[in-house]
Design an enzyme around this catalytic site. Structure first.
Site, short mmCIF file in Angstrom:
data_model
loop_
_atom_site.label_atom_id
_atom_site.label_comp_id
_atom_site.label_asym_id
_atom_site.label_seq_id
_atom_site.Cartn_x
_atom_site.Cartn_y
_atom_site.Cartn_z
N LYS A 52 -3.14 3.24 -2.32
CA LYS A 52 -4.37 4.04 -2.32
C LYS A 52 -4.02 5.47 -1.99
CE LYS A 52 -6.63 0.04 -0.46
NZ LYS A 52 -6.89 -0.64 0.80
N MET B 1 -7.60 9.25 9.30
CA MET B 1 -8.28 9.58 8.03
C MET B 1 -9.20 10.79 8.21
SD MET B 1 -9.17 5.79 6.60
CE MET B 1 -9.66 5.05 8.15
N ASP C 115 0.81 -1.21 0.00
CA ASP C 115 0.00 0.00 0.00
C ASP C 115 0.85 1.26 0.00
OD1 ASP C 115 -2.49 -1.07 0.05
OD2 ASP C 115 -2.76 -0.94 2.22
N1 SAH Z 1 -3.73 0.47 9.52
C1 SAH Z 1 -3.18 1.79 9.71
C2 SAH Z 1 -4.22 2.87 9.54
C3 SAH Z 1 -4.83 2.92 8.16
S1 SAH Z 1 -5.97 4.21 7.98
C4 SAH Z 1 -2.51 1.88 11.08
O1 SAH Z 1 -2.68 0.99 11.92
O2 SAH Z 1 -1.77 2.83 11.31
C5 SAH Z 1 -4.96 5.52 7.36
C6 SAH Z 1 -4.78 6.58 8.42
O3 SAH Z 1 -3.81 6.19 9.36
C7 SAH Z 1 -4.27 7.90 7.86
O4 SAH Z 1 -5.31 8.68 7.34
C8 SAH Z 1 -3.69 8.53 9.11
O5 SAH Z 1 -4.71 9.06 9.93
C9 SAH Z 1 -3.12 7.32 9.82
N2 SAH Z 1 -1.68 7.14 9.54
C10 SAH Z 1 -1.10 6.11 8.92
N3 SAH Z 1 0.25 6.26 8.90
C11 SAH Z 1 0.50 7.43 9.53
C12 SAH Z 1 1.68 8.15 9.86
N4 SAH Z 1 2.90 7.68 9.51
N5 SAH Z 1 1.55 9.31 10.53
C13 SAH Z 1 0.35 9.80 10.89
N6 SAH Z 1 -0.80 9.16 10.61
C14 SAH Z 1 -0.73 7.99 9.94
#
Ligand code: SAH
Length: 244
Positions: free
Chosen positions: A60, A174, A38
């Site tokens: 995505k 998100m 991803d």
């Molecule tokens: N499965 C992922 C989340 C997926 S949803 C997890 O556990 O982290 C995607 C959201 O995750 C983004 O919109 C943001 O809010 C958050 N996110 C993912 N990576 C991030 C990062 N490095 N820094 C800040 N927010 C992050």
């Protein structure tokens, strides 16, 4: 003759810092024949993909799904049926707003063996790298992860009254595009406009940025600082600890 069935490893790659990929995740990654990944998988982690492996980017962009979800599930199934060792790499933890469950359902229906390797979620690691302990005994007895993503009908499905009553820190994921609406909702439910908040963009990556603000000023801060996805919106008094 039919090829022997392969196996799918659903691996949480963590929030970006390669040091936050688990040892088990790395062990699965280096033996992969096929890696399906991803947008949120850190660049240094992609560098660990073996030269010999086939790489499939199903990344995505926020709001867009270049490869639709059913297609991703189908790719995993096909490759496993070809006898391949398939690694599905997802940002953070695959089951935290990651649709990991959906991808496994098709595999399960076809009797394809799979294994889930949990990852470090950005919700907690991004907060920690910004100096925010998501719980602290002096401040709270719970912590909550919420999606700020709109449903198909355009609505946010957030029970602001309940969240306000729970008193624990709120970590919105998100949510960058909808922070104004979320902040208004929380204030309408009785939360103080002065409630400390933090925005953490690109958490755990070298490009990480952190902004401290308040509920009333959060949406303006997003505009001023030009905060973009991926970012966390953290609401709660634990944000005060960030500076110390
Ligand atoms: N499965 C992922 C989340 C997926 S949803 C997890 O556990 O982290 C995607 C959201 O995750 C983004 O919109 C943001 O809010 C958050 N996110 C993912 N990576 C991030 C990062 N490095 N820094 C800040 N927010 C992050």
């Amino acid at each position: 003759m039919m090829a022997e069935m392969g196996k799918v490893y659903l691996i949480g790659a963590g929030p970006g810092d390669p040091g936050l990929l688990t040892v088990k995740g790395r062990d699965c990654l280096v033996k992969a024949d096929v890696v399906v990944y991803d947008r949120l998988v850190g660049p240094k982690i992609l560098e660990m993909i073996p030269e010999s492996a086939e790489r499939i980017d199903v990344g995505k962009n926020s709001g867009h799904h270049p490869v639709p979800q059913p297609e991703i599930s189908r790719i995993l199934l096909e490759k496993a049926l070809e006898g391949k060792c398939v690694t599905r790499l997802k940002g953070g933890d695959s089951f935290v707003f990651g649709r990991g469950g959906e991808e496994l359902e098709l595999l399960a229906a076809h009797g394809v063996p799979f294994e889930v390797v949990p990852g470090v979620t950005s919700a907690f690691a991004g907060a920690a790298y910004a100096g925010i302990p998501v719980t602290h005994r002096d401040y709270c007895a719970s912590v909550h992860l919420i999606t700020g993503h709109r449903q198909k009908n355009g609505a946010l499905s957030i029970d602001y009254e309940a969240l306000n009553r729970l008193k624990g820190p709120l970590v919105f994921m998100m949510s960058v595009a909808n922070i104004d609406e979320i902040a208004q909702g929380l204030m309408a439910a009785g939360m103080s406009p002065d409630m400390p908040c933090a925005l953490v963009e690109n958490g755990t990556l070298p490009s990480q940025r952190k902004c401290l603000t308040t509920l009333a000023l959060a949406a303006r801060k997003v505009q001023e600082a030009q905060i973009h996805s991926p970012a966390l919106f953290i609401v709660g008094r634990v944000c005060l600890l960030s500076e110390t």
